[in-house]
Design an enzyme around this catalytic site. Structure first.
Site, short mmCIF file in Angstrom:
data_model
loop_
_atom_site.label_atom_id
_atom_site.label_comp_id
_atom_site.label_asym_id
_atom_site.label_seq_id
_atom_site.Cartn_x
_atom_site.Cartn_y
_atom_site.Cartn_z
N LYS A 178 -12.96 -19.01 -29.66
CA LYS A 178 -12.40 -17.67 -29.60
C LYS A 178 -13.49 -16.74 -30.12
O LYS A 178 -13.82 -16.74 -31.29
CB LYS A 178 -11.14 -17.56 -30.46
CG LYS A 178 -10.55 -16.15 -30.51
CD LYS A 178 -9.35 -16.08 -31.46
CE LYS A 178 -8.81 -14.66 -31.53
NZ LYS A 178 -7.67 -14.56 -32.50
N TYR B 118 -13.60 -20.17 -34.07
CA TYR B 118 -13.15 -18.77 -34.08
C TYR B 118 -14.19 -17.93 -34.80
O TYR B 118 -14.43 -18.11 -35.99
CB TYR B 118 -11.79 -18.70 -34.78
CG TYR B 118 -11.16 -17.33 -34.88
CD1 TYR B 118 -11.62 -16.24 -34.15
CD2 TYR B 118 -10.06 -17.14 -35.72
CE1 TYR B 118 -11.02 -15.00 -34.26
CE2 TYR B 118 -9.46 -15.90 -35.84
CZ TYR B 118 -9.94 -14.83 -35.11
OH TYR B 118 -9.34 -13.60 -35.23
#
EC number: 4.3.3.7
Length: 292
Positions: free
Chosen positions: A161, A133
């Site tokens: 992400k 992320y």
């Protein structure tokens, strides 16, 4: 389960700031009914920063229990100390979650080599699939595509992400990873463009209040029906943007309350309730989206 519209779920609380089991069940039921691909439990939107370690684990386990196999659950397990991130991750090794979302270390701003070693160490201590992320606006640390490419060679690091909103990152990362590495947008406003460039879905704040629309948009994009997907996206665009009129998750919690999905928009300090001005802006965006 790691593609399409994945919701970054809010953590509902009662007026005293305790996690509300009944509202959590209502939220999960809403996402099951409206086609959300998976739930991220206790990420940034789920207020991981203001939950204790015990509460963090308890909310993930409660989410798993209430989901009851109807929708996959991904646990947020990021920390700015590698040992802490490993400990959080290992807590869920045999829990039934399908993977972990692990943010880059925040505040201490490691080098690219430090980032590589951090995520490598976490992956070596679990068999759970890991989703990287990258959200520099929150962490003060930007994981570059070259580092992602190195990490993608590790067997159980399966996705990222990418929340910079920089669409050139899609091309840069795709050139450095295998075809089965999953690219997820972390920015609702640019998510459709991200998918049109080869991304596989979005971990979404907007999906908290527009689950069916986000699921439909992602499905249409996956099928190559971008004109139809864009019609949905244009209706949601004010919402994508205005859910960040104040720091996340302040606006989206109020929006959930406005739609009757949760009983209160209670947050824990230092997060404070939405201002009257912010509320008016989010209300208008909900109305534009046809949700209110």
């Amino acid at each position: 389960m790691f593609t399409g519209s994945i919701v970054a779920l809010v953590t509902p609380m009662d007026e005293k700031g305790n996690v509300s089991r009944s509202c959590l069940k209502k939220l999960i039921d809403y996402h099951v009914a409206n086609g959300t691909s998976a739930i991220v439990s206790v990420g940034t939107t789920g207020e991981s920063a203001t939950l204790s370690h015990d509460e963090h684990g308890d909310v993930v386990m409660m989410t798993l229990e209430l989901a009851d196999g109807r929708i996959p659950v991904i646990a947020g397990t990021g920390a700015n100390a590698t040992a802490e991130a490993i400990s959080l991750t290992q807590r869920f090794n045999d829990s039934g979650i399908v993977g972990c979302l692990t943010v880059t270390p925040y505040y201490n701003r490691p080098t690219q080599e430090g980032l590589f070693q951090h995520f490598k160490a976490i992956a070596e201590h679990t068999d759970l699939p890991q989703i990287l992320y990258n959200v520099p606006s929150r962490t003060g640390c930007d994981m570059l595509p070259e580092t992602v490419g190195r990490l993608a060679e590790i067997k159980n690091i399966i996705a990222i992400k990418e929340a910079t909103g920089n669409l050139t990152r899609v091309h840069q990362i795709k050139e450095l990873v295998s075809d089965d590495f999953i690219l997820l947008s972390g920015d609702d406003a640019s998510a459709l463009d991200f998918m049109q460039l080869g991304g596989h879905g979005v971990i979404s704040v907007t999906a908290n209040v527009a689950a069916r629309d986000m699921a439909d948009m992602c499905k249409l994009a996956a099928e190559g029906q971008f004109a139809e997907a864009r019609a949905i996206n244009q209706r949601l665009m004010p919402l994508h943007n205005k859910l960040f009129v104040e720091p996340n998750p302040i606006p989206v919690k109020w929006a959930c309350k406005a739609l009757g999905l949760v009983a209160t928009d209670t947050l824990r300090l230092p997060m404070t309730p939405i201002t009257d001005h912010g509320r008016d802006i989010v209300k208008a965006a909900l109305q534009h989206a046809g949700l209110l």
